[in-house]
Enzyme design. Structure first.
Site, PDB file in Angstrom:
ATOM      1  N   ASP A  80     -11.933  -8.419   5.784  1.00 53.25           N
ATOM      2  CA  ASP A  80     -13.383  -8.578   5.130  1.00 53.25           C
ATOM      3  C   ASP A  80     -13.884 -10.019   5.102  1.00 53.25           C
ATOM      4  O   ASP A  80     -14.900 -10.119   5.438  1.00 53.25           O
ATOM      5  CB  ASP A  80     -13.100  -8.087   3.745  1.00 53.25           C
ATOM      6  CG  ASP A  80     -13.369  -6.348   3.782  1.00 53.25           C
ATOM      7  OD1 ASP A  80     -12.697  -5.855   4.626  1.00 53.25           O
ATOM      8  OD2 ASP A  80     -13.664  -5.937   2.662  1.00 53.25           O
ATOM      9  N   ASP A  90      -2.446 -18.389   2.766  1.00 53.40           N
ATOM     10  CA  ASP A  90      -3.657 -18.917   1.896  1.00 53.40           C
ATOM     11  C   ASP A  90      -3.908 -20.047   2.989  1.00 53.40           C
ATOM     12  O   ASP A  90      -5.418 -20.164   2.979  1.00 53.40           O
ATOM     13  CB  ASP A  90      -3.073 -19.728   0.723  1.00 53.40           C
ATOM     14  CG  ASP A  90      -1.501 -20.235   0.847  1.00 53.40           C
ATOM     15  OD1 ASP A  90      -1.024 -20.147   1.990  1.00 53.40           O
ATOM     16  OD2 ASP A  90      -1.274 -20.720   0.134  1.00 53.40           O
ATOM     17  N   ASP A 149      -5.986  -6.579   5.130  1.00 55.96           N
ATOM     18  CA  ASP A 149      -7.137  -6.018   4.363  1.00 55.96           C
ATOM     19  C   ASP A 149      -8.190  -7.036   3.817  1.00 55.96           C
ATOM     20  O   ASP A 149      -9.316  -7.285   4.199  1.00 55.96           O
ATOM     21  CB  ASP A 149      -6.830  -5.167   3.088  1.00 55.96           C
ATOM     22  CG  ASP A 149      -7.723  -4.384   2.402  1.00 55.96           C
ATOM     23  OD1 ASP A 149      -8.925  -4.201   3.159  1.00 55.96           O
ATOM     24  OD2 ASP A 149      -7.496  -3.617   1.506  1.00 55.96           O
ATOM     25  N   LYS A 173       3.516 -15.002   4.090  1.00 58.80           N
ATOM     26  CA  LYS A 173       3.913 -16.091   2.988  1.00 58.80           C
ATOM     27  C   LYS A 173       5.449 -16.083   2.917  1.00 58.80           C
ATOM     28  O   LYS A 173       5.948 -15.675   1.710  1.00 58.80           O
ATOM     29  CB  LYS A 173       3.104 -15.502   1.821  1.00 58.80           C
ATOM     30  CG  LYS A 173       2.986 -16.495   0.485  1.00 58.80           C
ATOM     31  CD  LYS A 173       1.995 -17.574   0.794  1.00 58.80           C
ATOM     32  CE  LYS A 173       2.291 -18.356  -0.514  1.00 58.80           C
ATOM     33  NZ  LYS A 173       1.304 -19.662  -0.294  1.00 58.80           N
ATOM     34  N   TYR A 175       0.838  -1.249  -0.167  1.00 58.24           N
ATOM     35  CA  TYR A 175      -0.006   0.026  -0.061  1.00 58.24           C
ATOM     36  C   TYR A 175       0.913   1.247  -0.198  1.00 58.24           C
ATOM     37  O   TYR A 175       0.245   2.525   0.161  1.00 58.24           O
ATOM     38  CB  TYR A 175      -0.854   0.097   1.088  1.00 58.24           C
ATOM     39  CG  TYR A 175      -2.128  -0.883   0.801  1.00 58.24           C
ATOM     40  CD1 TYR A 175      -1.972  -2.196   0.532  1.00 58.24           C
ATOM     41  CD2 TYR A 175      -3.376  -0.760   1.394  1.00 58.24           C
ATOM     42  CE1 TYR A 175      -2.851  -3.199   0.172  1.00 58.24           C
ATOM     43  CE2 TYR A 175      -4.284  -1.613   1.040  1.00 58.24           C
ATOM     44  CZ  TYR A 175      -4.086  -2.934   0.685  1.00 58.24           C
ATOM     45  OH  TYR A 175      -5.092  -3.688   0.408  1.00 58.24           O
TER      46      TYR A 175
HETATM   47 MG    MG Z   1     -10.866  -3.521   2.915  1.00 60.25          MG
END
Ligand code: MG
Ligand code: NAI
Length: 333
Positions: free
Chosen positions: A231, A203, A227, A170, A125
């Site tokens: 969700d 994963d 992120d 990861k 980001y």
């Molecule tokens: Mg989000």
């Protein structure tokens, strides 16, 4: 002492759910002064900036920020920068905390009580991208400093919970970036012998979160994984209309519903205000007003159980009906 709150409603349903949250916060009786400021894509279209300097200054001065949602243009728009990313950086809000609890509604799985601690300042980001039209490249920045401080937050949070941290990465593929994140986090963990730390590849973590979410306590991870996983986790307990998050640093705190501006339902008065109301409760925790925060959460649970409910939860109530029901619950408590 009055707490000064910077309120940024933003775009779309931000302008519907944040006033609802403010109404509920006022009904707690906690001494709060609300100061409103502009921000978002609408603001950008009017003024050429999505985060005017006076908004940033107010956010820096106030004791906390209550933020709605902003709409992002889908393509590249010259000069537009996301105000939430800007605020996270300017206020050094390096930890994004997303609590996920089971709720008394059909759409929620039972037995879940976890907290996702997401690194909020770096990773993919940093938006260092380039493209020549044939190949596009994104840089991913991971630092020892940011990895250490996010792990400290996770371990501190675990101490006040069930004492368990799952480190998600990861590092088998992203040997340098996730490798540094993982090594640093494991070093920090040595200072917390009372906290049990284990690790999962992202994963596998995504799968476990669906299969057995009740086994998680605190999950700590880098920006993009956090992120996505948060969700996913919100989806296990009833969806985006109910999920709230805290963005905190050493000095500042910004509290927001996880959802966006929801253009598909904006302006119709049917957005679920509960995510924003629960963001308000997280803000009260941050301000040292946890008793009032607990009263809000109790009133919300009662409304979820008995209604009224907005359409996203299968009901036909409006934003204002749910807000007033929460306020009544606070009064009757
Ligand atoms: Mg989000
Ligand atoms: P979204 O969260 O706005 O909406 C996703 C779906 O969930 C939609 O069907 C929406 O109607 C529903 N929904 C969301 N919140 C709801 C609520 N409180 N009550 C009832 N239903 C609700 O995500 P989407 O559609 O991907 O993005 C829309 C815009 O929001 C985009 O411009 C995006 O960039 C922005 N966005 C902003 C965020 C922020 O300001 N922090 C976070 C996520 C998206």
């Amino acid at each position: 002492m009055s707490h000064r709150i910077c309120v940024i409603e933003g775009d779309g349903i931000g302008q519907e759910v944040i006033p609802a949250a403010v109404t509920v916060l006022q009904a707690t009786g906690v001494d709060l002064t609300f100061e409103h400021a502009e921000g978002g894509f609408g603001c950008f279209q009017r003024r050429g900036t999505a985060l005017p300097p006076e908004t940033l200054a107010l956010a820096q001065e106030c004791d906390a920020v209550l933020f709605g949602a902003t709409q992002s243009p889908s393509g590249k728009v010259d000069g537009y920068r996301s105000p939430i990313l800007e605020l996270r950086r300017e206020l050094d809000l390096y930890a994004n905390l997303r609590p996920v609890h089971s709720l008394p509604i059909l759409a929620s799985r039972p037995g879940i009580d976890l907290l996702i601690v997401r690194e909020n300042t770096e990773g993919l980001y940093v938006r260092r991208e380039c493209s020549d039209g044939e190949m596009a490249i994104a840089e991913r920045v991971i630092t020892r400093r940011a990895s250490a401080r996010i792990m400290r937050v996770a371990c501190e949070q675990a101490r006040s919970r069930r004492g368990h941290v799952t480190l998600v990465h990861k590092a088998n593929v992203l040997v340098e970036t996730d490798g540094l994140f993982r090594r640093t986090a494991l070093e920090v963990a040595e200072a917390y012998p009372d906290v049990q730390v284990d690790e999962l590849l992202v994963d596998t973590a995504a799968m476990r979160l669906v299969q057995s979410p009740e086994r998680f306590d605190v999950i700590v991870t880098t920006n993009l994984y956090g992120d996505i996983l948060s969700d996913e986790a919100a989806g296990l307990v009833g969806g985006l209309g109910l999920a709230a998050s805290a963005n905190v640093g050493d000095r500042h705190g910004l509290f927001e519903p996880v959802h966006g501006s929801a253009p598909d339902i904006a302006g119709r008065g049917i957005a679920n205000p509960i995510a924003a109301i629960l963001a308000g409760a997280l803000m009260l925790d941050f301000l040292g007003e946890s008793e009032a925060a607990d009263r809000i959460r109790a009133a919300v649970l009662d409304v979820l159980e008995h209604g009224p409910r907005t359409p996203d939860l299968g009901g036909n109530a409006r934003t204002i009906d749910v807000t007033q029901a929460v306020v009544r619950g606070l009064r009757d408590a």
